[in-house]
Every structure is written in structure tokens, then in C-alpha cells.
Motif scaffolding. Structure first.
Motif, PDB file in Angstrom:
ATOM      1  N   PRO A  11      49.916  30.351  26.647  1.00 36.85           N
ATOM      2  CA  PRO A  11      49.093  29.785  27.723  1.00 36.85           C
ATOM      3  C   PRO A  11      48.798  30.821  28.800  1.00 36.85           C
ATOM      4  N   LEU A  12      47.610  30.728  29.370  1.00 37.68           N
ATOM      5  CA  LEU A  12      47.138  31.720  30.345  1.00 37.68           C
ATOM      6  C   LEU A  12      46.956  31.121  31.732  1.00 37.68           C
ATOM      7  N   GLY A  13      47.308  31.902  32.750  1.00 39.31           N
ATOM      8  CA  GLY A  13      46.819  31.642  34.083  1.00 39.31           C
ATOM      9  C   GLY A  13      45.492  32.365  34.243  1.00 39.31           C
ATOM     10  N   ALA A  14      44.736  32.036  35.283  1.00 35.52           N
ATOM     11  CA  ALA A  14      43.448  32.691  35.527  1.00 35.52           C
ATOM     12  C   ALA A  14      43.493  33.411  36.869  1.00 35.52           C
ATOM     13  N   TYR A  15      42.977  34.639  36.879  1.00 29.75           N
ATOM     14  CA  TYR A  15      42.817  35.400  38.115  1.00 29.75           C
ATOM     15  C   TYR A  15      41.334  35.693  38.306  1.00 29.75           C
ATOM     16  N   THR A  47      46.954  27.531  33.237  1.00 28.34           N
ATOM     17  CA  THR A  47      48.182  27.043  33.859  1.00 28.34           C
ATOM     18  C   THR A  47      48.161  27.191  35.371  1.00 28.34           C
ATOM     19  N   SER A  48      47.341  28.100  35.896  1.00 26.60           N
ATOM     20  CA  SER A  48      47.248  28.327  37.333  1.00 26.60           C
ATOM     21  C   SER A  48      45.967  29.103  37.613  1.00 26.60           C
ATOM     22  N   LEU A  49      45.593  29.142  38.879  1.00 29.07           N
ATOM     23  CA  LEU A  49      44.422  29.917  39.315  1.00 29.07           C
ATOM     24  C   LEU A  49      44.794  30.679  40.570  1.00 29.07           C
ATOM     25  N   TYR A  50      44.439  31.967  40.587  1.00 30.68           N
ATOM     26  CA  TYR A  50      44.668  32.802  41.769  1.00 30.68           C
ATOM     27  C   TYR A  50      43.371  33.540  42.052  1.00 30.68           C
ATOM     28  N   VAL A  51      42.851  33.419  43.278  1.00 31.37           N
ATOM     29  CA  VAL A  51      41.618  34.089  43.676  1.00 31.37           C
ATOM     30  C   VAL A  51      41.974  35.143  44.721  1.00 31.37           C
ATOM     31  N   GLY A  52      41.685  36.422  44.384  1.00 35.76           N
ATOM     32  CA  GLY A  52      42.043  37.513  45.270  1.00 35.76           C
ATOM     33  C   GLY A  52      40.877  38.456  45.504  1.00 35.76           C
ATOM     34  N   GLY A  53      41.135  39.516  46.245  1.00 33.11           N
ATOM     35  CA  GLY A  53      40.045  40.429  46.566  1.00 33.11           C
ATOM     36  C   GLY A  53      40.543  41.782  47.008  1.00 33.11           C
ATOM     37  N   GLY A  54      39.649  42.506  47.751  1.00 25.95           N
ATOM     38  CA  GLY A  54      38.523  41.990  48.490  1.00 25.95           C
ATOM     39  C   GLY A  54      38.887  40.913  49.497  1.00 25.95           C
ATOM     40  N   THR A  55      37.869  40.195  49.890  1.00 29.33           N
ATOM     41  CA  THR A  55      38.005  39.067  50.817  1.00 29.33           C
ATOM     42  C   THR A  55      37.442  37.828  50.136  1.00 29.33           C
ATOM     43  N   PRO A  56      38.271  37.050  49.437  1.00 31.25           N
ATOM     44  CA  PRO A  56      37.767  35.920  48.643  1.00 31.25           C
ATOM     45  C   PRO A  56      37.082  34.844  49.466  1.00 31.25           C
ATOM     46  N   THR A  57      37.432  34.739  50.754  1.00 25.60           N
ATOM     47  CA  THR A  57      36.855  33.685  51.585  1.00 25.60           C
ATOM     48  C   THR A  57      35.547  34.099  52.254  1.00 25.60           C
ATOM     49  N   LEU A  58      34.992  35.242  51.834  1.00 24.72           N
ATOM     50  CA  LEU A  58      33.766  35.738  52.457  1.00 24.72           C
ATOM     51  C   LEU A  58      32.541  34.929  52.035  1.00 24.72           C
ATOM     52  N   PHE A  59      32.519  34.459  50.752  1.00 26.58           N
ATOM     53  CA  PHE A  59      31.357  33.728  50.233  1.00 26.58           C
ATOM     54  C   PHE A  59      31.806  32.446  49.525  1.00 26.58           C
ATOM     55  N   PRO A  78      38.812  25.069  34.118  1.00 25.22           N
ATOM     56  CA  PRO A  78      39.777  23.963  34.066  1.00 25.22           C
ATOM     57  C   PRO A  78      41.185  24.487  34.358  1.00 25.22           C
ATOM     58  N   VAL A  79      41.828  23.915  35.355  1.00 22.73           N
ATOM     59  CA  VAL A  79      43.148  24.379  35.783  1.00 22.73           C
ATOM     60  C   VAL A  79      44.070  23.180  35.927  1.00 22.73           C
ATOM     61  N   THR A  80      45.263  23.280  35.351  1.00 19.51           N
ATOM     62  CA  THR A  80      46.206  22.168  35.428  1.00 19.51           C
ATOM     63  C   THR A  80      47.254  22.345  36.514  1.00 19.51           C
ATOM     64  N   GLY A  81      47.474  23.581  36.956  1.00 16.63           N
ATOM     65  CA  GLY A  81      48.544  23.847  37.924  1.00 16.63           C
ATOM     66  C   GLY A  81      48.023  24.294  39.264  1.00 16.63           C
ATOM     67  N   GLU A  82      48.808  25.152  39.903  1.00 19.23           N
ATOM     68  CA  GLU A  82      48.508  25.649  41.244  1.00 19.23           C
ATOM     69  C   GLU A  82      47.149  26.341  41.312  1.00 19.23           C
ATOM     70  N   ARG A  83      46.456  26.136  42.426  1.00 18.98           N
ATOM     71  CA  ARG A  83      45.196  26.823  42.720  1.00 18.98           C
ATOM     72  C   ARG A  83      45.378  27.541  44.048  1.00 18.98           C
ATOM     73  N   ALA A  84      45.374  28.870  43.998  1.00 16.42           N
ATOM     74  CA  ALA A  84      45.726  29.662  45.172  1.00 16.42           C
ATOM     75  C   ALA A  84      44.613  30.632  45.530  1.00 16.42           C
ATOM     76  N   LEU A 126      37.843  22.299  48.180  1.00 17.04           N
ATOM     77  CA  LEU A 126      37.464  23.045  46.986  1.00 17.04           C
ATOM     78  C   LEU A 126      38.559  23.016  45.919  1.00 17.04           C
ATOM     79  N   GLY A 127      39.696  22.419  46.260  1.00 15.25           N
ATOM     80  CA  GLY A 127      40.749  22.239  45.271  1.00 15.25           C
ATOM     81  C   GLY A 127      41.949  23.147  45.416  1.00 15.25           C
ATOM     82  N   PHE A 128      41.962  24.022  46.429  1.00 15.65           N
ATOM     83  CA  PHE A 128      43.087  24.944  46.563  1.00 15.65           C
ATOM     84  C   PHE A 128      44.324  24.214  47.089  1.00 15.65           C
ATOM     85  N   THR A 129      45.454  24.511  46.467  1.00 16.88           N
ATOM     86  CA  THR A 129      46.722  23.906  46.860  1.00 16.88           C
ATOM     87  C   THR A 129      47.647  24.898  47.546  1.00 16.88           C
ATOM     88  N   ALA A 130      47.313  26.190  47.461  1.00 18.81           N
ATOM     89  CA  ALA A 130      48.157  27.233  48.049  1.00 18.81           C
ATOM     90  C   ALA A 130      47.275  28.309  48.668  1.00 18.81           C
TER      91      ALA A 130
END
Length: 437
Positions: A31-35, A86-98, A110-116, A135-139
Motif C-alpha cells: 500500500p502507498l501513501g501519496a506525496y 493510505t495517507s496524503l502529504y502536500v509539501g513544497g515550496g509553499t503548498p498554500t500559495l494556490f 482517493p485517501v483513506t487516512g491522514e491528509r496533511a 478541503l479535507g486536511f486533518t493535519a
């Protein structure tokens, strides 16, 4: 911040991307997490080594269209399996810019676990934090770095101490997990403000779930440039941080993080398997490590042509893959070698290696399932090892990939790849592991 729920601009052919993605799916062994990487900043922090540019006019729209095509191609090929990432992590850069442009990409995954997501303190207003929650972020991981204006000026951060503190105050209670990032630069700290330990206590007092205390890595290609590190002093400061954490009801959960005992762990680097999306993202699939193009235009052009934007594949194999996995397991403070009788050949090396490390006082005796924990001395040695790996393997790879910006006339003038540390080990590893996709 708008809702970011519709784009209408997608113009990339999906079918060829799905075909390429199917080959990647064939490499996945679990199983994979997503970045997701957002490589845009409105201004550049001179210490940061990550892939980023100041965007050109119209570039963010084209980039997020390409990012959406990449995401849909992988999902359509079945990479998320039947249950999703299994999870989602959004990084950067500045992810909250757009955030408006990011929304459709989130919808496609599709994500079943943490969204960060990583959050710049100046973006962490109550209204924006509420929008991230919608937008669905939990962390959230808030890039505080310090509560000292002197330190923030030294780092040339685009926020001040007041904004950093307000960001954490507003985030706590809105999300399932709030992480505060602090920079540990003992040479500067000892010579100037001496604020790091006070900053750490300040985070504890604000009630964040986790504090990440990342040591400043001096990549040769950044404006800060290379410098020597006083590792013994770093060990002393982290030991004092551990004492202060216990005093305030926190525990040292990993090499560089301190958590409330009732809080989950938050990190982008210890996912057992992960798929990276975006310019500069990497993927670890179990036995293979993939790296996407760093150049934004090169990345977009690949997806415009119906190709995945994978620039490098390194095949670690049945031995190298589990060893890579074990290295990042150890960051989280535990090492669980494959049990006897396991089909993993790496177990033949990892079990006696773990016993040897325990005999040397770096790991505890084996517990349930053969797992061992890092001792305080083990934390110190891993801290040193992580920096060595960063300079000998990660920096040479990233500097090589950052050269794409110059080739495409991109605005990554902050990076000087020719000034990076040159490591013979990386040349050998690349020659042994590089494979076509």
C-alpha cells in the motif's frame, strides 16, 4: 481562499499516461501513501534546499493542470488499489500559495487516512485554516522555524515571530494534529539569540501535538552554502530538548520529533511506501526509487506529451529496498527486522546487524516481534548518519536534478548546482542502480 473545486482547463491526454503508470504499478509491493509537491514560492528562503521557483505568469495554472493529469493517470492505472492511498502529504515550496488550483488535485486522489499539508505562518489565518479543513486536511505542519525575529531575519523567512505564534494558536483545535517545525542551527544559536530551547518550550506551552526540530542542513548549492557542524553540541542540545519535553509532558517519538503521548506521529519521510506527484517529487515503491523532473517546464512538457514525468528510476532490489526501508524505520525510533523464515533476504543482514547495534548500546534488547528501540546514544548516532546520507546521496541527486531549471530558463536562480558537494559514493550508487522505467 476559494474552494478550489473546479478547473476546467485539463488538456492533457490521459490514456498514454495511464499506460506509463501501469508500469509503475507493476513495481509496487505494498500500500502507498501519496506525496504532492507544489514547487512555488513568492520569495526564496536561502537555507531551503527543496525544489522551488518563483512562478512565472500563467505557470501555476499550467502546472496544476499537469499535476492533475499525473494524478488521474496513476489512479486510473490502479496505483491506489481498491482502498485508496493510505495517507496524503502536500509539501513544497509553499503548498498554500494556490489553494484554488490545488483543490481539483485533492479531489482526484482517493485517501483513506491522514491528509496533511505544510502551512506558511503568514497564511495561517483563521479563515484560511478553516478553508484547509474544508478541503479535507486533518493535519497541518506550520513552518514556524523560530519565535525569535532575529533568527527569522537570519533565515529570511517571510513572516515574523508574532505571526508564527498566532498561526499555532489558531491551528490548535482546528485539526486532528498540529506540528510545529523548528530549525536547529546550534552554531548560530550559540553565537546569537540562543532561542531554540525557548522556542521548543513555547511550542509545548501552546499545546501543539508535535514539534519537529530539524537540524539546518547546509547544502552547497543554496545561498547559505556548506559549513562544518558541531555534532557534539547538537547532541547536547537535543538531549536537553528531550529533558524539557519530559518536563512538559511530551516524549521523544523519533530522532527529531517530540510528541504529546496521546498524539499520532506526523512525518513525510517515514511512510513505508509512497508515490510522489509533482515536479521534484520522489517515490519509494519497495524495491525501486523514482524521481520526477525538477524543472517545472520539463515536468509540464512531459505530461503535455502524454508521458509520466519520471526522470530517474533507481532499482534497489530485494536487498537494497528493505535496507532503505529499515533506515527510515530507524528514524521513527524503532527497528523491526524481518522475522526468521521471512522471504526477505535482507533479514539475513538486518537481524545480526540489529543485535550488533544493541550490543553497542545503540538499540534496546529485542521486544515483541523482534523490534528494538533506539537508545539515547542511538538517537545521536542516527542524527549523525542522517546528515551523512543527506550530504553524500541526497544533495548530489538534487543538485543534478536542479540543473533542469537552468536548461529551461527557469527562475531558480537561488540554486547553484555547480557548488554542491561532489560525492564519489553517489556516482557509484547511481551507476549500480539506475534503470529505465
Amino acid at each position: 481562499m476559494g474552494s478550489g473545486r473546479s478547473s476546467g482547463r485539463l488538456r492533457h491526454p490521459a490514456e498514454p499516461v495511464v499506460g506509463d503508470a501501469a508500469r509503475v504499478v507493476g513495481l509496487v509491493d505494498g500500500p502507498l501513501g501519496a506525496y504532492v509537491h507544489v514547487p512555488f514560492c513568492s520569495r526564496i528562503c536561502p537555507f531551503c534546499p527543496y525544489n522551488k521557483v518563483v512562478p512565472r505568469t500563467g505557470q501555476p495554472e499550467r502546472y496544476f493542470d499537469a499535476l492533475l493529469a499525473e494524478a488521474r493517470g496513476y489512479v486510473d492505472a490502479g496505483v491506489a488499489g481498491g482502498t485508496g492511498f493510505t495517507s496524503l502529504y502536500v509539501g513544497g515550496g509553499t503548498p498554500t500559495l494556490f489553494p484554488d488550483l490545488l483543490g481539483p488535485v485533492l479531489d482526484a486522489l482517493p485517501v483513506t487516512g491522514e491528509r496533511a499539508i505544510e502551512v506558511l505562518p503568514s497564511h495561517a489565518t483563521p479563515e484560511r485554516l478553516d478553508e484547509l479543513r474544508r478541503l479535507g486536511f486533518t493535519a497541518v505542519s506550520v513552518g514556524v522555524q523560530s519565535f525569535s525575529d532575529e533568527v527569522l531575519r537570519h533565515l529570511r523567512r517571510p513572516h515574523d515571530a508574532r505571526q508564527a505564534r498566532a498561526a499555532l494558536e489558531d491551528a490548535v483545535g482546528r485539526f486532528d494534529l498540529v506540528d510545529a517545525d523548528l530549525i536547529l542551527d546550534v552554531e548560530y544559536d550559540d553565537a546569537h539569540a540562543g532561542s531554540f530551547l525557548r522556542d521548543l518550550v513555547g511550542c509545548f506551552e501552546l499545546g501543539v501535538h508535535q514539534v519537529s526540530t530539524y537540524p539546518l542542513m547546509r547544502f552547497g548549492y543554496t545561498a547559505f552554502g556548506p559549513a562544518a557542524h558541531d555534532r557534539r553540541r547538537e547532541h547536547e542540545v537535543l538531549a536537553e530538548a528531550t529533558r524539557l519535553a519530559r518536563e512538559h509532558g511530551y516524549e521523544r517519538r523519533s530522532v527529531w520529533t517530540f510528541n504529546r503521548p496521546d498524539a499520532p506521529s506526523y512525518t513525510s519521510i517515514t511512510r513505508r511506501r509512497f508515490l510522489g506527484l509533482g515536479a521534484g517529487a520522489s517515490s519509494f515503491l519497495g524495491r525501486d526509487f523514482l524521481v520526477n523532473h525538477f524543472g517545472v517546464e520539463t515536468y509540464v512538457a512531459a505530461l503535455d506529451a502524454g508521458r509520466l514525468p519520471v526522470a530517474q528510476r533507481m532499482h534497489l532490489g530485494r536487498l537494497g529496498g528493505p535496507l532503505y526501508d529499515a533506515f527510515w524505520q530507524a528514524y521513527s525510533g524503532r527497528l523491526c527486522p524481518p522475522a526468521r523464515g521471512s522471504s526477505e533476504p535482507a533479514g539475513v543482514l538486518l537481524r545480526p546487524a540489529a543485535a550488533l547495534l544493541a550490543a553497542g548500546g545503540l538499540l534496546t534488547p529485542a521486544g515483541p516481534g523482534g523490534c528494538r528501540a533506539l537508545t539515547p546514544r542511538g538517537f545521536d548516532r542516527y542524527h549523525d548518519l542522517e546528515r551523512w546520507v543527506t550530504y553524500h546521496l541526497i544533495e548530489p541527486l538534487w543538485s543534478q536534478m536542479l540543473a533542469e531549471h537552468a536548461h529551461e530558463g527557469g527562475r531558480a536562480g537561488w540554486a547553484a548546482p555547480e557548488s554542491a558537494h561532489r560525492r564519489r559514493l553517489w556516482t557509484v550508487v547511481e551507476a549500480l542502480t539506475r534503470r529505465p522505467l
